[in-house]
Design a protein around this motif. Structure first.
Motif, PDB file in Angstrom:
ATOM      1  N   ASN A  30      -9.735  12.214 -14.338  1.00  0.00           N
ATOM      2  CA  ASN A  30      -8.327  12.582 -14.301  1.00  0.00           C
ATOM      3  C   ASN A  30      -7.541  11.641 -13.408  1.00  0.00           C
ATOM      4  OD1 ASN A  30      -8.613  14.752 -16.004  1.00  0.00           O
ATOM      5  ND2 ASN A  30      -9.047  16.192 -14.356  1.00  0.00           N
ATOM      6  N   MET A  31      -8.174  11.285 -12.282  1.00  0.00           N
ATOM      7  CA  MET A  31      -7.512  10.409 -11.316  1.00  0.00           C
ATOM      8  C   MET A  31      -7.273   9.016 -11.889  1.00  0.00           C
ATOM      9  SD  MET A  31      -6.167  10.713  -8.635  1.00  0.00           S
ATOM     10  CE  MET A  31      -5.056   9.370  -8.441  1.00  0.00           C
ATOM     11  N   ILE A  32      -8.261   8.496 -12.645  1.00  0.00           N
ATOM     12  CA  ILE A  32      -8.069   7.175 -13.256  1.00  0.00           C
ATOM     13  C   ILE A  32      -6.908   7.255 -14.247  1.00  0.00           C
ATOM     14  CG2 ILE A  32      -9.139   5.318 -14.597  1.00  0.00           C
ATOM     15  CD1 ILE A  32     -11.861   6.376 -13.577  1.00  0.00           C
ATOM     16  N   ALA A  33      -6.851   8.367 -14.996  1.00  0.00           N
ATOM     17  CA  ALA A  33      -5.748   8.540 -15.941  1.00  0.00           C
ATOM     18  C   ALA A  33      -4.411   8.537 -15.205  1.00  0.00           C
ATOM     19  CB  ALA A  33      -5.914   9.840 -16.716  1.00  0.00           C
ATOM     20  N   ILE A  34      -4.355   9.265 -14.093  1.00  0.00           N
ATOM     21  CA  ILE A  34      -3.116   9.313 -13.316  1.00  0.00           C
ATOM     22  C   ILE A  34      -2.790   7.932 -12.749  1.00  0.00           C
ATOM     23  CG2 ILE A  34      -2.097  10.240 -11.187  1.00  0.00           C
ATOM     24  CD1 ILE A  34      -3.522  12.895 -11.903  1.00  0.00           C
ATOM     25  N   SER A  35      -3.827   7.207 -12.290  1.00  0.00           N
ATOM     26  CA  SER A  35      -3.614   5.858 -11.755  1.00  0.00           C
ATOM     27  C   SER A  35      -3.032   4.917 -12.795  1.00  0.00           C
ATOM     28  CB  SER A  35      -4.927   5.253 -11.272  1.00  0.00           C
ATOM     29  OG  SER A  35      -5.294   5.844 -10.070  1.00  0.00           O
ATOM     30  N   ILE A  95      -6.772   1.408  -4.904  1.00  0.00           N
ATOM     31  CA  ILE A  95      -6.029   2.046  -3.809  1.00  0.00           C
ATOM     32  C   ILE A  95      -5.769   3.507  -4.139  1.00  0.00           C
ATOM     33  CG2 ILE A  95      -3.815   2.043  -2.565  1.00  0.00           C
ATOM     34  CD1 ILE A  95      -5.637  -0.267  -1.832  1.00  0.00           C
ATOM     35  N   ASN A  96      -5.318   3.758  -5.359  1.00  0.00           N
ATOM     36  CA  ASN A  96      -5.010   5.135  -5.752  1.00  0.00           C
ATOM     37  C   ASN A  96      -6.236   6.041  -5.641  1.00  0.00           C
ATOM     38  OD1 ASN A  96      -2.506   4.173  -6.298  1.00  0.00           O
ATOM     39  ND2 ASN A  96      -2.666   4.304  -8.520  1.00  0.00           N
ATOM     40  N   VAL A  97      -7.375   5.541  -6.110  1.00  0.00           N
ATOM     41  CA  VAL A  97      -8.598   6.350  -6.060  1.00  0.00           C
ATOM     42  C   VAL A  97      -9.022   6.599  -4.607  1.00  0.00           C
ATOM     43  CG1 VAL A  97     -11.054   6.376  -6.628  1.00  0.00           C
ATOM     44  CG2 VAL A  97      -9.396   5.735  -8.360  1.00  0.00           C
ATOM     45  N   ALA A  98      -8.905   5.569  -3.754  1.00  0.00           N
ATOM     46  CA  ALA A  98      -9.259   5.739  -2.341  1.00  0.00           C
ATOM     47  C   ALA A  98      -8.372   6.799  -1.695  1.00  0.00           C
ATOM     48  CB  ALA A  98      -9.122   4.411  -1.588  1.00  0.00           C
ATOM     49  N   THR A  99      -7.063   6.713  -1.949  1.00  0.00           N
ATOM     50  CA  THR A  99      -6.138   7.698  -1.385  1.00  0.00           C
ATOM     51  C   THR A  99      -6.505   9.098  -1.852  1.00  0.00           C
ATOM     52  OG1 THR A  99      -4.393   6.027  -1.514  1.00  0.00           O
ATOM     53  CG2 THR A  99      -3.696   8.290  -1.104  1.00  0.00           C
ATOM     54  N   PHE A 100      -6.810   9.217  -3.139  1.00  0.00           N
ATOM     55  CA  PHE A 100      -7.112  10.525  -3.718  1.00  0.00           C
ATOM     56  C   PHE A 100      -8.400  11.126  -3.135  1.00  0.00           C
ATOM     57  CE2 PHE A 100      -8.985  13.214  -7.025  1.00  0.00           C
ATOM     58  CZ  PHE A 100      -7.968  14.124  -7.181  1.00  0.00           C
ATOM     59  N   VAL A 101      -9.456  10.316  -3.103  1.00  0.00           N
ATOM     60  CA  VAL A 101     -10.728  10.815  -2.552  1.00  0.00           C
ATOM     61  C   VAL A 101     -10.548  11.194  -1.085  1.00  0.00           C
ATOM     62  CG1 VAL A 101     -13.126  10.209  -1.989  1.00  0.00           C
ATOM     63  CG2 VAL A 101     -12.151   9.501  -4.167  1.00  0.00           C
ATOM     64  N   GLY A 102      -9.864  10.321  -0.336  1.00  0.00           N
ATOM     65  CA  GLY A 102      -9.621  10.599   1.082  1.00  0.00           C
ATOM     66  C   GLY A 102      -8.837  11.881   1.281  1.00  0.00           C
ATOM     67  N   LEU A 154       0.816  -1.230   0.000  1.00  0.00           N
ATOM     68  CA  LEU A 154       0.000   0.000   0.000  1.00  0.00           C
ATOM     69  C   LEU A 154       0.842   1.270   0.000  1.00  0.00           C
ATOM     70  CD1 LEU A 154      -2.745  -0.727   2.693  1.00  0.00           C
ATOM     71  CD2 LEU A 154      -3.018  -0.633   0.225  1.00  0.00           C
ATOM     72  N   LEU A 155       1.970   1.215   0.711  1.00  0.00           N
ATOM     73  CA  LEU A 155       2.711   2.438   1.004  1.00  0.00           C
ATOM     74  C   LEU A 155       3.142   3.240  -0.234  1.00  0.00           C
ATOM     75  CD1 LEU A 155       3.285   3.878   3.568  1.00  0.00           C
ATOM     76  CD2 LEU A 155       5.552   2.838   3.650  1.00  0.00           C
ATOM     77  N   PRO A 156       3.703   2.590  -1.281  1.00  0.00           N
ATOM     78  CA  PRO A 156       4.104   3.396  -2.448  1.00  0.00           C
ATOM     79  C   PRO A 156       2.937   4.178  -3.048  1.00  0.00           C
ATOM     80  CG  PRO A 156       4.922   1.146  -2.642  1.00  0.00           C
ATOM     81  CD  PRO A 156       4.031   1.170  -1.454  1.00  0.00           C
ATOM     82  N   SER A 157       1.762   3.532  -3.182  1.00  0.00           N
ATOM     83  CA  SER A 157       0.586   4.222  -3.727  1.00  0.00           C
ATOM     84  C   SER A 157       0.227   5.416  -2.868  1.00  0.00           C
ATOM     85  CB  SER A 157      -0.624   3.291  -3.762  1.00  0.00           C
ATOM     86  OG  SER A 157      -0.498   2.385  -4.800  1.00  0.00           O
ATOM     87  N   LEU A 158       0.205   5.195  -1.540  1.00  0.00           N
ATOM     88  CA  LEU A 158      -0.160   6.273  -0.621  1.00  0.00           C
ATOM     89  C   LEU A 158       0.761   7.470  -0.801  1.00  0.00           C
ATOM     90  CD1 LEU A 158      -1.046   4.668   2.827  1.00  0.00           C
ATOM     91  CD2 LEU A 158      -2.372   6.329   1.550  1.00  0.00           C
ATOM     92  N   ILE A 159       2.064   7.206  -0.861  1.00  0.00           N
ATOM     93  CA  ILE A 159       3.030   8.302  -0.977  1.00  0.00           C
ATOM     94  C   ILE A 159       2.871   9.014  -2.319  1.00  0.00           C
ATOM     95  CG2 ILE A 159       5.488   8.879  -1.112  1.00  0.00           C
ATOM     96  CD1 ILE A 159       5.964   6.408   0.751  1.00  0.00           C
ATOM     97  N   ILE A 160       2.831   8.232  -3.402  1.00  0.00           N
ATOM     98  CA  ILE A 160       2.784   8.831  -4.745  1.00  0.00           C
ATOM     99  C   ILE A 160       1.496   9.631  -4.945  1.00  0.00           C
ATOM    100  CG2 ILE A 160       2.665   8.298  -7.214  1.00  0.00           C
ATOM    101  CD1 ILE A 160       4.472   5.842  -6.571  1.00  0.00           C
ATOM    102  N   ILE A 161       0.362   9.025  -4.592  1.00  0.00           N
ATOM    103  CA  ILE A 161      -0.918   9.689  -4.856  1.00  0.00           C
ATOM    104  C   ILE A 161      -1.109  10.907  -3.955  1.00  0.00           C
ATOM    105  CG2 ILE A 161      -3.431   9.408  -4.891  1.00  0.00           C
ATOM    106  CD1 ILE A 161      -1.958   8.039  -7.212  1.00  0.00           C
ATOM    107  N   THR A 162      -0.669  10.816  -2.703  1.00  0.00           N
ATOM    108  CA  THR A 162      -0.784  11.981  -1.822  1.00  0.00           C
ATOM    109  C   THR A 162       0.020  13.147  -2.386  1.00  0.00           C
ATOM    110  OG1 THR A 162      -1.057  10.514   0.074  1.00  0.00           O
ATOM    111  CG2 THR A 162      -0.501  12.796   0.555  1.00  0.00           C
ATOM    112  N   THR A 163       1.222  12.840  -2.874  1.00  0.00           N
ATOM    113  CA  THR A 163       2.049  13.893  -3.474  1.00  0.00           C
ATOM    114  C   THR A 163       1.346  14.510  -4.688  1.00  0.00           C
ATOM    115  OG1 THR A 163       3.921  12.514  -2.856  1.00  0.00           O
ATOM    116  CG2 THR A 163       4.392  14.412  -4.263  1.00  0.00           C
ATOM    117  N   ILE A 164       0.823  13.637  -5.563  1.00  0.00           N
ATOM    118  CA  ILE A 164       0.139  14.142  -6.763  1.00  0.00           C
ATOM    119  C   ILE A 164      -1.096  14.951  -6.378  1.00  0.00           C
ATOM    120  CG2 ILE A 164      -1.203  13.451  -8.793  1.00  0.00           C
ATOM    121  CD1 ILE A 164       0.771  11.161  -9.172  1.00  0.00           C
TER     122      ILE A 164
END
Lengths: 190, 185
Positions: free
Chosen positions: B45-50, B59-66, A85-95
């Motif tokens: 946009n988020m799906i594109a970035i994912s 996971i990426n979408v959950a992090t982004f929405v959160g 999970l951690l890499p996604s969390l770091i990358i997406i939070t930054t973006i």
């Protein structure tokens, strides 16, 4: 090195370098888990994949949890999941932090207006792929369209759709199995 | 409290999204429709970035929405909420029934769930697509004039290329981005 820590690091690497998730990470798992460390064999990995696909949640995360559990119990399961999970969390939070500033540039806006169409094309393509893989009889056709319509027209919750689809699937499966028992020849259906 | 709500909304998504890949999207789409945490635009946009960054889309979408709802901690909590049910279920399955996936009832349930999930993802494509392919979604009488032909043509070309060449998704997104800049979408 302690196994749980090693699992964390291995899955951190896998999480940081797999684009697209799911099956994309299979080759890295083969190399890191099977070849280099001999923690599991290829057959076991395929079984974990199969289980991950029919349990709720994200396939790659489920596979990580399962491999971690098999290698080092609950500690291993948590370490692998966290590593993944951690890499996604770091990358997406930054973006996400720079998201709005980023989209203020007109050039970026034009690009992303095109990219958005690309995303829709990719999603449609996945629907086509899933249709080919899973819709093989009239029940499948029915379930596909009824799910689509219930959400589009009635805004029903996907949870209700999933639960009912599972029940319908189970009912037909038990009918098929009891038919099989009656006919000695095996099943005459598709 | 927002953190608790985020945790439980994503917990529910984690519990019911079966079949991987984009299975979380129908839930997320309805979630943002209900709470307005992000817009459909943002989701696209988020799906594109994912697709262009490592890690699973869900996971990426959950992090982004959160993150957008409640900052860094919000992102972490939504993500943990999403994976909590699957970690618990996987541990139970691994412990008690290792032949779980071969059980006829599980197979039966999945044979129903899979086509339904395909239908749910078709819903996402429809919801997101209608905003991009039509200039305004309100005016139904004049539907022909409302179609964004530029977008429809790009979509058709992309769909053809994706099926024909089966290259990595990022390539198509880069191509679509370049088309977007050249033709000023």
């Amino acid at each position: 090195m302690e196994t749980a820590l090693e699992l964390f690091i291995v899955f951190f690497r896998i999480g940081a370098f797999t684009f697209g998730g799911g099956y994309a990470m299979l080759p890295i798992i083969q190399r890191e888990i099977v070849k280099e460390r001999g923690w599991a064999n290829a057959q076991e990995i395929m079984n974990y994949y199969a289980i991950s696909q029919c349990t709720p949640g994200i396939i790659s995360i489920n596979t990580a949890t399962l491999i971690g559990y098999k290698i080092n119990g609950i500690k291993g399961a948590l370490a692998s999941t966290a590593g993944m999970l951690l890499p996604s969390l770091i990358i997406i939070t930054t973006i996400a932090a720079f998201f709005q500033i980023f989209f203020d540039y007109p050039l970026i806006q034009y690009a992303f207006n095109g990219i958005k169409i690309g995303v829709i094309a990719l999603i449609i393509n996945i629907v086509i792929k899933m249709w080919k893989q899973s819709v093989d009889n009239w029940i499948g056709v029915f379930l596909f369209w009824i799910s689509f319509l219930l959400l589009t027209l009635l805004r029903l919750s996907p949870i209700i759709v999933i639960i009912n689809a599972a029940i319908i699937g189970i009912l037909f499966q038990s009918k098929r199995l009891s038919n099989k028992k009656i006919q000695d020849e095996g099943d005459g259906e598709k | 409290m927002i953190y608790i709500r985020l945790y439980f909304e994503f917990f529910k998504i984690g519990l019911f999204s079966i079949g991987g890949g984009l299975a979380t999207l129908p839930f997320v789409q309805q979630l943002i429709e209900r709470y307005g945490w992000i817009t459909n635009e943002d989701l696209l946009n988020m799906i594109a970035i994912s697709e262009s960054t490592p890690g699973p889309i869900g996971i990426n979408v959950a992090t982004f929405v959160g993150y957008n709802t409640a900052g860094t901690l919000g992102g972490i909590i939504a993500t943990i909420g999403l994976v909590t049910p699957s970690v618990i279920i996987i541990l139970l399955v691994a412990h008690y029934f290792i032949k779980f996936n071969q059980h006829p009832l599980v197979q039966g349930g999945l044979s129903g769930i899979r086509p339904a999930v395909a239908g749910l993802i078709a819903f996402v494509a429809f919801e997101l697509g209608k905003e991009e392919l039509f200039l305004s979604s309100n005016n139904i009488q004049d539907i022909l004039r409302e179609i964004n032909f530029q977008a429809v043509i790009l979509l058709a070309i992309l769909l053809y290329l994706i099926n024909r060449y089966k290259k990595h998704p990022i390539l198509y997104l880069v191509g679509a981005g370049i088309a977007g800049v050249i033709f000023k979408y």
